[in-house]
Design a protein around this motif. Structure first.
Motif, mmCIF file in Angstrom:
data_model
loop_
_atom_site.group_PDB
_atom_site.id
_atom_site.type_symbol
_atom_site.label_atom_id
_atom_site.label_comp_id
_atom_site.label_asym_id
_atom_site.label_seq_id
_atom_site.Cartn_x
_atom_site.Cartn_y
_atom_site.Cartn_z
ATOM 1 N N VAL A 1 40.094 -51.758 -52.404
ATOM 2 C CA VAL A 1 40.966 -52.899 -52.690
ATOM 3 C C VAL A 1 42.407 -52.443 -52.525
ATOM 4 O O VAL A 1 42.792 -51.398 -53.066
ATOM 5 C CB VAL A 1 40.731 -53.431 -54.124
ATOM 6 N N PHE A 2 43.206 -53.206 -51.776
ATOM 7 C CA PHE A 2 44.620 -52.903 -51.569
ATOM 8 C C PHE A 2 45.499 -54.013 -52.142
ATOM 9 O O PHE A 2 45.203 -55.198 -51.979
ATOM 10 C CB PHE A 2 44.939 -52.779 -50.078
ATOM 11 N N ALA B 1 41.726 -44.583 -58.361
ATOM 12 C CA ALA B 1 42.804 -45.548 -58.151
ATOM 13 C C ALA B 1 44.088 -44.782 -57.880
ATOM 14 O O ALA B 1 44.457 -43.891 -58.652
ATOM 15 C CB ALA B 1 42.964 -46.457 -59.367
ATOM 16 N N LEU B 2 44.749 -45.135 -56.797
ATOM 17 C CA LEU B 2 46.023 -44.519 -56.429
ATOM 18 C C LEU B 2 47.135 -45.372 -57.043
ATOM 19 O O LEU B 2 47.823 -46.118 -56.360
ATOM 20 C CB LEU B 2 46.120 -44.434 -54.905
ATOM 21 N N ASN B 3 47.283 -45.247 -58.358
ATOM 22 C CA ASN B 3 48.169 -46.119 -59.124
ATOM 23 C C ASN B 3 49.633 -45.703 -59.071
ATOM 24 O O ASN B 3 50.491 -46.429 -59.571
ATOM 25 C CB ASN B 3 47.701 -46.188 -60.583
ATOM 26 N N LYS B 4 49.916 -44.567 -58.465
ATOM 27 C CA LYS B 4 51.303 -44.097 -58.348
ATOM 28 C C LYS B 4 51.640 -43.805 -56.887
ATOM 29 O O LYS B 4 52.451 -42.920 -56.604
ATOM 30 C CB LYS B 4 51.516 -42.855 -59.213
ATOM 31 N N ASN B 5 51.024 -44.550 -55.966
ATOM 32 C CA ASN B 5 51.230 -44.333 -54.531
ATOM 33 C C ASN B 5 50.978 -42.865 -54.175
ATOM 34 O O ASN B 5 51.672 -42.266 -53.375
ATOM 35 C CB ASN B 5 52.636 -44.761 -54.105
ATOM 36 N N ASP B 6 49.939 -42.307 -54.803
ATOM 37 C CA ASP B 6 49.656 -40.882 -54.718
ATOM 38 C C ASP B 6 49.385 -40.410 -53.288
ATOM 39 O O ASP B 6 48.533 -40.962 -52.592
ATOM 40 C CB ASP B 6 48.421 -40.553 -55.570
ATOM 41 N N SER C 1 42.483 -49.030 -54.900
ATOM 42 C CA SER C 1 41.367 -48.632 -55.749
ATOM 43 C C SER C 1 40.139 -48.507 -54.856
ATOM 44 O O SER C 1 39.914 -49.362 -53.987
ATOM 45 C CB SER C 1 41.125 -49.676 -56.841
ATOM 46 N N VAL C 2 39.362 -47.437 -55.076
ATOM 47 C CA VAL C 2 38.227 -47.136 -54.200
ATOM 48 C C VAL C 2 37.009 -46.812 -55.052
ATOM 49 O O VAL C 2 37.094 -46.042 -56.009
ATOM 50 C CB VAL C 2 38.553 -45.933 -53.282
#
Length: 134
Positions: free
Chosen positions: A106-107, A86-91, A58-59
């Motif tokens: 945040v990772f 937010a890269l919620n699907k490993n985008d 999340s950025v």
């Protein structure tokens, strides 16, 4: 309680420099918080191809302007102060810095500290990091 000063941390081994960006990692896996927290600077006129296959991210943009492109859909979103993604699907994505951007990231799972992007745009998984250290 953990208290760290960004202005001090940026002059230590917590700062990781790479092509097109630098990241000051204020919280790491060893802090046992379940996530890592970074202040990342994306340089102006930069195009970065990332694919966090092993992490969710999340950025939040604190300063600067740019864009993020979802490689799967081709959709482009403008980034400016106040915008979060937010890269919620490993985008798989392309991050472009129009100006220098300051990002709070945040990772999950947390990174260990010195990760840089591999050729495919990902960070190694925790298991890969552990195996390499053994």
């Amino acid at each position: 309680m953990i208290v760290r000063d960004f202005n001090e941390a940026k002059n230590t081994e917590r700062r990781v420099d790479s092509d097109g960006w630098n990241s000051v990692r204020l919280l790491l896996a060893g802090d046992n918080m379940g996530f890592s927290f970074h202040i990342t600077t994306i340089y102006a006129d930069t195009e970065l191809h990332f694919h966090y296959k092993n992490h969710l991210e999340s950025v939040y943009c604190v300063a600067g302007e740019g864009s993020i492109e979802d490689v799967a859909t081709g959709e482009v979103h403008e980034i400016r102060p106040g915008v979060m993604y937010a890269l919620n699907k490993n985008d798989k994505h392309i991050l472009r810095g129009k100006t220098e951007m300051t990002m709070a990231c945040v990772f999950n799972p947390p990174v260990t500290g010195n990760e840089v992007h591999r050729a495919d745009g990902s960070y190694a998984s925790a298991d890969e990091v552990a195996a390499a250290s053994a």
